[in-house]
Enzyme design. Structure first.
Site, PDB file in Angstrom:
ATOM      1  N   ASP A 167       7.808  -2.099  -7.805  1.00 10.58           N
ATOM      2  CA  ASP A 167       8.104  -1.047  -6.829  1.00 10.58           C
ATOM      3  C   ASP A 167       9.245  -0.148  -7.313  1.00 10.58           C
ATOM      4  OD1 ASP A 167       8.105   0.453  -4.559  1.00 10.58           O
ATOM      5  OD2 ASP A 167       8.669  -1.166  -3.196  1.00 10.58           O
TER       6      ASP A 167
ATOM      7  N   HIS B 277       1.420  -1.690  -1.713  1.00 12.21           N
ATOM      8  CA  HIS B 277       2.788  -1.218  -1.906  1.00 12.21           C
ATOM      9  C   HIS B 277       3.765  -1.984  -0.992  1.00 12.21           C
ATOM     10  CE1 HIS B 277       5.818   2.346  -1.789  1.00 12.21           C
ATOM     11  NE2 HIS B 277       6.237   1.337  -2.538  1.00 12.21           N
TER      12      HIS B 277
ATOM     13  N   TYR C 180      14.112 -18.599   0.832  1.00 11.95           N
ATOM     14  CA  TYR C 180      13.012 -19.299   1.517  1.00 11.95           C
ATOM     15  C   TYR C 180      12.416 -18.408   2.619  1.00 11.95           C
ATOM     16  CZ  TYR C 180      14.105 -23.934  -0.482  1.00 11.95           C
ATOM     17  OH  TYR C 180      14.285 -25.004  -1.316  1.00 11.95           O
TER      18      TYR C 180
END
Lengths: 144, 144, 144, 144, 144, 144, 144, 144, 144, 144
Positions: J64, J22, J112
């Protein structure tokens, strides 16, 4: 330290004993045994006698009931019938275990050859002569 | 087995002791010491007491003569002046070594912090409370 | 540096000597010996002569008393009875050890074959011809 | 053994010297130097003195001409101006090298800190006090 | 870069040459040689010709004086007596070395088999046909 | 399979439990717990519930008696006082162990942070919400 | 946890099943099976029965349609025709799979030999006797 | 991404193709090929057809001109003369390469045996039957 | 050897160039550059000049068009405006590449710091002073 | 190949997806993405588009539901509101998944930085600009 587990057994040896299955063998070697040359997995028990080591191992390890002999010692070189006192101590430990049987004997180089194929070798600090023992793991028939 | 070398010391521990240099430290921890969480190199001596281990190590290891204290124990939690019996045994071992000095005491978490920076940690089977000792290696001034 | 241990022995070589058991062999090779091609474990002793190396090793290593010859040199190629001076030096070192016996000789390629099976090979900086020696480890009968 | 290469240098040390570039440093430590605790790469030269080791290394290694000091020793503890005899021997080796310059001194713990950042540490068997030396590699301006 | 060592030799190759002992062999393979399939240790020298590589190696490596042929090339397939120009260049390099001897020839698959047993294989960028050479290491009789 | 050791514990997990010392912690995570992202050592127990896993672990692991709380659960997000049914099951397991104490609660990200520092994380197949538990190892005062 | 994938399968076992190709075999061993001694790759499923494990595996794994028998059990020792109840459960799982076929039987040591060559061995927590099964992977003819 | 190099080739596969030498072989296997069981080096190209993979490889790889057949397919089981459509596509790719030659056929288990000795196996996502191809690398006679 | 790929590039370097992405940098260092001390990945090109190496790399590597300078040299120490002849050669190589731009200059230690963060360092055999170059990889907008 | 699992996913990627918990994140990067410089675990999908890769991943991976945005793209440099066509394709894939939510945007270097902390990066062969996507794993509330 853990409950129910002999304090002599290192975490690595515990893992090895648990990984072994039916018929796998473990060698308890004395202080001069060539464990690193022969063993596939080597566990050190410097300072511990072979009988203490064997007793701790047998507290956890079931002995094989499918074979005639589930424990072997190394025959005295030049006197195949001799019985050094440590043989009797080993036999007493096996007798107190779950599948007691008479310990068999192997000629020195046959013992080495079997050690080479064993699952693991435990190098103890045993100084008595012929303080070597091979144990064959048995089965457990119900979940602990 | 080798001549002149205590039988309690495993080959790996022997290598560690030989690799240590001036000022490097080794921890002798008791059976409940968190050696694997703290130690950079961990050696097991299951079944061996902290005093037996320390004695074997001190047979080979020179103690540091450049520092005030070359050995430290863990101070009793909640009673900084208490002296469990094992402290006297440790002191007797240090007194018999080459650079005897009074053993100093470290508060529990300071002891842990020092163990984390030590060269190695030896996990013994010591069951007595406060059976922990840090030794600082000294120099040898001439070739053995 | 450690008390009681010859300064010439590196920590890794010390570990190897301690891991060896009864009957295991170690080769002391000269500067041109093909140690890396033959050896299962190789230790470098660049700059050290074969006799210095053998002397340091024999300070710790017991020689085997169960075999006729516990040390072997490489026979001079083309002259099996020749005895280069270093042979006498090797014999003197063995004579000063615990189980002195006459050093036996092996033909060059038999020597190589035995080196391949040995526990370890030490590559020294010995420049004298035939500065090669195989030592067989013996047993120690009581705890140091 | 190879032509043109000092016999004292092991194959691994040779590789390290060749991998070093401009400004990289190598430490020659004495027998009690904490090489394994400090060094990023450690090479053993047990039984070899620090001056023999430094001489062999300087036979191959160019010294740095871009810095004021391309060699450092460890200052005597408690007497920053003292000059143990080995300092003069080190200076003679540097004077005979390609970019001779006066050797500088570092306080003990500054020396350790620099050793920690060095490319490699060579542990010799030097028993004389303060037998430690840091060398800084220079450049070679044309293909050998 | 180091003094006295040919700039073409990488640190790893330098280590390999130094590890080789009496009788060990190194293969210089051309750009199409199956080095990674055959070699126990492989060193790349992309962009370098086989003759440049061999010259640099022979600057350090002594050739064997105990065997009839200490260098071998691969015989031209289908024409065992043919001599491609590079054979003469290889011979000139061997002639300039310490134990010059006529280079012997091996049939293609015998050459591969020998490469498989060699200590190492160097893969060069040689584009000329039959630009392959096996060199056998000799001994050095005195410390450099 | 071994005598006296719960069948649910893998050999690797057994080793981990034995390596833990006083104050080290182990996390029992549910099926969705990010064990591989957070854990220093991860053990899988796919298909096993968190309560079965905790029960097997507590059969061997002593709980810490030196701290106020030796077990922690993850507080329900958005409702710090909520008590999912599994909390009571965890409490019952702790109550049946050697040093029973009320289980404390940690906010979700504080729980994650503690898991990151824990000795190990066990990923179970628990599907119930908030099926996560951290256990702190205590000491054993006498040899088993 | 992932959609469409049985929760019992660990990430490593999933990878193994996906790496297997046509004709590769996987062994489902019971709690006493010597998996670590025989298996090339070993996956632990402690606490999971052999039938649960086989069912989860067969949810993903196609059975081979090119061979007569794509599943094998271990024949009862001393009674080659006996059928312990778990054989019928295994057969029911195979019957529900994509290429149902009668499960064949192998003598105990032939079963071990085949396990040794198998792609992987899964050690379950199965306590029923003869709870061992070898499955042969088949092909999938179109992209999922 | 790099200029001049087909985008389908991973960095690892590129390295493998470059390491291959004259006579080394690479297998392009279909989606059900047992690549991990047979291959010495395995590269995954999931989702890519065998013909796309072969085309990208042949853009870089020279085919061998020293052998009669430099490409092999797996013969249809039970019908050695059958030619599935993908055989013609493979032949077209070879015909467009530098040393076109008729593709030869190998019986299924002979194909497996050859794959086991090949330098590498590429596992593609090819779903068509018999989508397997072995390519033999040739030489390049001048520097690119 | 492969079609379309410069013969100077080793298989490992090829892999590195292919793994680099947009904005990643590669350093071409001269013969004295401290590549092993600074580089995350080091590739040796002993015997190859920096300009040959850069040319081969630029044959495959796209230069970055998102930054002002996609190439950097090391500024002459003590004379920031000096331009050794090799700078013009580097510029000519960049001018012939896909996104030509003026090469920028970095002070010596800033250059080292950037090398430390670079994806890889190539150590060439370049003997000319200031033969160091950093190249920044750009993007390729369509599949080759 | 396995039933129920998209053929595009390699065994290693499958393992990674199963190991994620999770809140763990996976990056789908385009052909020029610096995956090897940034990623903790890198999976190659050369030749596969970012949308094909994302679709295959989302077939298995729950998104999620505890966060506002469970998917992120890289914002166009210099035009934060621009929407390249691939953004809509990504959104359509997320809309078809279990917890659809509007995809959020991250500035290039923030993207990034998040990739650097992600559980894994998948390098696809996507050539369209801004073909990068970060997915956040959610929970599964019941055993599949």
């Amino acid at each position: 330290m853990l409950h129910h587990i002999p304090a002599l057994l290192s975490p690595e040896l515990l893992k090895t004993l648990a990984e072994m299955g039916h018929g796998d063998e473990i060698v308890v070697g004395d202080a001069n045994f060539p464990a690193h040359a022969l063993g596939q997995r080597v566990h050190r028990m410097d300072g511990i006698s072979a009988t203490e080591a064997a007793k701790a191992i047998l507290h956890l390890l079931p002995l094989d009931s499918f074979v005639e002999a589930n424990a072997h010692v190394m025959q005295v070189v030049g006197d195949a019938t001799a019985s050094p006192p440590i043989f009797a101590e080993f036999q007493a430990l096996v007798d107190a275990a779950d599948n007691p049987a008479p310990i068999a004997r192997l000629e020195r180089f046959a013992f080495y050859e079997r050690a080479r194929k064993a699952f693991a070798v435990v190098q103890t600090g045993e100084f008595r002569l012929y303080g070597n023992l091979i144990l064959t793991k048995g089965v457990i028939g119900a979940a602990p």
